[in-house]
Design an enzyme around this catalytic site. Sequence first.
Site, PDB file in Angstrom:
ATOM      1  CE  LYS A 179      14.566  26.284 -25.676  1.00 24.84           C
ATOM      2  NZ  LYS A 179      13.849  25.409 -24.724  1.00 24.84           N
ATOM      3  CD  GLU A 253      22.750  11.629 -21.823  1.00 24.45           C
ATOM      4  OE1 GLU A 253      21.788  10.846 -21.638  1.00 24.45           O
ATOM      5  OE2 GLU A 253      23.058  12.526 -21.024  1.00 24.45           O
ATOM      6  CB  CYS A 287      19.097   9.566 -18.969  1.00 24.39           C
ATOM      7  SG  CYS A 287      20.595  10.543 -18.964  1.00 24.39           S
ATOM      8  CD  GLU A 388      14.351   7.915 -19.418  1.00 21.49           C
ATOM      9  OE1 GLU A 388      15.505   8.052 -18.988  1.00 21.49           O
ATOM     10  OE2 GLU A 388      13.949   8.476 -20.451  1.00 21.49           O
TER      11      GLU A 388
END
Length: 486
Positions: A179, A253, A287, A388
Amino acid sequence: MNLEETKKLLVAGEWVPAADGGVAQTYDPADGQLLASFAEAGPADVDAAVAAARRAFDDPEWRAMSPDARGRLLWRIADLIERDAAALAELETHDQGQPISMSSGVNVVLSAQVFRYYAGWCTKIEGRVSSVSVPDTLHYTRREPVGVCAIITPWNFPLAIAAWKLAPALACGNTVILKPAEQTPLSTLWLARLCVEAGVPAGVVNCLTGGPPAGQALVAHPGVDKVSFTGSTEVGKQIVAGAAGNLKRVSLELGGKAPSIIARDADIDAAVAGNLQGALFNTGQACGAYTRFFVDHKRADEFTEKIAAAAARLPIGPGIRPDTVLGPLVSAEQLDRVAHYVDSGVRQGAQLVTGGRRATGPDVERGHFFEPTVFAGVRDDMVIAREEIFGPVLSIFTYEDEDEVVARANDTDYGLAAVVWTQDTVTAHSLAGRIRAGTVFVNLLPLIDPGAPWGGFGLSGWGREMGSFAVDEFTETKGVFLNLAR
């Protein structure tokens, strides 16, 4: 891939439209132009894909396939990725925005590489004989596939991340429902077509495109045994909650806020070049990107001046242009997010050294471009230091000694990656051991290799990908006791 091919889902080896006829669109972030329409999977499609994956998991064609045959199948997928490398790279650049040098030279290459790496693992997934204290008993372990796996991938590296999850899942004998993120579905659809072409049995690989509801339905589905997700920490938390219904296995993750420590003895020119690339690859939409720069106070002015000047010179433009270093952000939403964080840094008193605004010019006016931005004088409590950003924003701090910088580098909810810049091996090993992060680089860019673990501490997620660690994530361990008494 033509436009009609993107409007279907792969379920049970067949390309079919969404059950309710739902369709969505994906756009080129460099100019806002429509790229393609794609099928919007709904609950009925999720049910159908899970049922197909379960049938394929139990089917002897897949279940009894020899490890050698599985390995050759994965190798064929790698060959097909390389055959279509140029087209895949161009598609990824148009759909995601990343520079063509990255899509062709890094992500497509890595995608083929991980399939070849796990092709080799197919014949090496072994149990062992255990020493037990039960008389006249042989005990051994087996490594068996988890079952039906939902692989949910993000929009920043669509092809590479799909590949590095799919390859070990198949190597271990699982069946899969891919997906992709709704912003960037095209390269994953292409990968699914290559799996079919390679001869993967029907239902072993299914592909559902669509928005968050499709992902949520997969996570909650009682027929799914494992979810492997890469994306935001916020969504990762939702997945943990959604997976509770049948206690399915989950690997995550998630986000990062990587510190870069520049020691007093560092080669500043090398640190500037490496940190600029490590911070701004894929326009900072990674990331593992370096985002917090802790510079020894005696070298801070030099580092700040040089990295700001280098950032201001970077070529900005559409990713398809060969000389582009900084491409567009993936969407208008992401552009607004980055601008919001930059405004926050200014309001909280950080010194804006360069950048800080939407890029302008004839090549970028229709896309989601933002100037590379460098802040100095950043405090640890500022929003830009804590959250972030996922964009081309660099925050520079100063420090006095090693104990101080370790404490501040570790003062974060994340723990995915970090980097140390030093010419002293004692400093390198000392800092690498003290920093809480899943991966610590020394004088290096944030690289990923199929043989090395990738994953993080804290809010950066659960589990590890790559290497033997991915085999652990996609297998269950079974113990067998055998009575040897006569």
